[in-house]
Write a protein that holds these residues in place. Structure first.
Motif, PDB file in Angstrom:
ATOM      1  N   PHE A  62       0.901  -1.468  -0.140  1.00 31.35           N
ATOM      2  CA  PHE A  62       0.090  -0.145   0.008  1.00 31.35           C
ATOM      3  C   PHE A  62       0.963   1.463   0.068  1.00 31.35           C
ATOM      4  N   MET A  63       0.587   2.024  -0.843  1.00 32.11           N
ATOM      5  CA  MET A  63       1.160   3.491  -0.741  1.00 32.11           C
ATOM      6  C   MET A  63       0.983   4.204   0.347  1.00 32.11           C
ATOM      7  N   SER A  64       1.767   4.465   1.193  1.00 31.43           N
ATOM      8  CA  SER A  64       1.367   5.290   2.477  1.00 31.43           C
ATOM      9  C   SER A  64       2.122   6.460   2.647  1.00 31.43           C
ATOM     10  N   SER A  65       2.459   6.852   3.469  1.00 26.23           N
ATOM     11  CA  SER A  65       3.341   8.067   4.108  1.00 26.23           C
ATOM     12  C   SER A  65       3.867   8.137   5.113  1.00 26.23           C
TER      13      SER A  65
ATOM     14  N   LEU B  51       2.817  -7.972   3.715  1.00 25.99           N
ATOM     15  CA  LEU B  51       2.125  -6.649   3.897  1.00 25.99           C
ATOM     16  C   LEU B  51       3.153  -5.333   3.881  1.00 25.99           C
ATOM     17  N   LEU B  52       2.886  -4.472   3.148  1.00 30.59           N
ATOM     18  CA  LEU B  52       4.007  -3.415   3.240  1.00 30.59           C
ATOM     19  C   LEU B  52       2.946  -2.127   3.422  1.00 30.59           C
ATOM     20  N   ALA B  53       3.401  -1.247   4.255  1.00 29.58           N
ATOM     21  CA  ALA B  53       2.915   0.165   3.923  1.00 29.58           C
ATOM     22  C   ALA B  53       4.173   0.893   3.544  1.00 29.58           C
ATOM     23  N   LEU B  54       3.890   1.606   2.540  1.00 26.06           N
ATOM     24  CA  LEU B  54       5.317   2.088   1.912  1.00 26.06           C
ATOM     25  C   LEU B  54       5.447   3.542   1.774  1.00 26.06           C
TER      26      LEU B  54
END
Length: 229
Positions: free
Chosen positions: A132-135, A176-179
């Motif tokens: 997921f493109m997070s911040s 699972l990745l927050a990126l």
């Protein structure tokens, strides 16, 4: 040799488009989920017509999941990348923003990507990645969203959903990745941003490939930094 099969939601411009092009050049099979195609994507489709498929759907729409599953057929994915997002109200002020603006922001940045990921989790190989493109602004501990509090809150909600999913009974076997992509020169980031799209994209791909097959849940920056939730 296995050809990676990748689906990218939010692929029409900026980081999403960069991920599409870079993975195509690396020989991957890519599905780009977009609201509507643009000239650049159509040119890529002509150039990589055997590798690139375009799925036209709004990720927040009720029929999005059906369209994606219909396009996938029986295929499995190595990488599922949920990149779509928005900045939200220009003022970023809880005193002036409308209920509709807040609902749209949180639906786009948190609920819709998680909903699509949950619907497709059985299509992602256990050796694969759901990213997921997070911040970095999503980090409650770092508290970096002073000037963009609503955007930061929407991404924090996304991160919370990701972590809750990773601890649930139906947690995926895929990583699972927050990126955090960095502050990138995109339409959202602006020309003053210090990170070029290509540098962000190459770093993100390295992070995803490194985490493939490991399982678990991680919050990582494009430059390999471990970020505090």
């Amino acid at each position: 040799m296995h050809t990676p099969n990748i689906l990218i939601a939010g692929a029409s411009r900026g980081i999403g488009l960069g991920l599409v092009e870079t993975w195509l050049i690396k020989g991957a099979r890519v599905r780009a989920l977009i609201r509507s195609p643009n000239a650049t994507l159509l040119q890529l489709h002509d150039r990589f017509h055997t590798q690139l498929s375009l799925i036209e759907a709004d990720m927040t729409a009720d029929d999005c999941i059906h369209k994606v599953l219909a396009d996938l057929g029986d295929e499995q994915l190595d990488m599922l990348v949920l990149n779509a997002g928005q900045y939200g109200p220009a003022a970023q002020d809880v005193l002036t923003t409308s209920s509709t603006e807040v609902a749209d922001l949180f639906m786009t940045n948190a609920i819709a990507p998680m909903r699509l990921a949950r619907a497709l989790q059985d299509r992602v190989l256990s050796s694969g990645v759901i990213a997921f493109m997070s911040s970095q602004m999503a980090s409650v501990e770092l508290a970096l969203a002073r000037d963009m509090p609503l955007y930061g809150a929407s991404k924090a909600a996304l991160n919370s959903l990701i972590r809750s999913w990773s601890h649930s009974a139906d947690a995926p076997k895929a990583s699972l990745l927050a990126l955090h992509p960095g502050w990138v020169k995109t339409d959202m980031g602006g020309e003053q941003a210090p990170v070029e799209i290509a540098d962000s994209v190459n770093g993100l791909i390295q992070v995803m490939e490194k985490q493939a097959g490991r399982g678990g849940c991680y919050f990582r920056s494009y430059d390999q930094q471990v970020l505090a939730w």
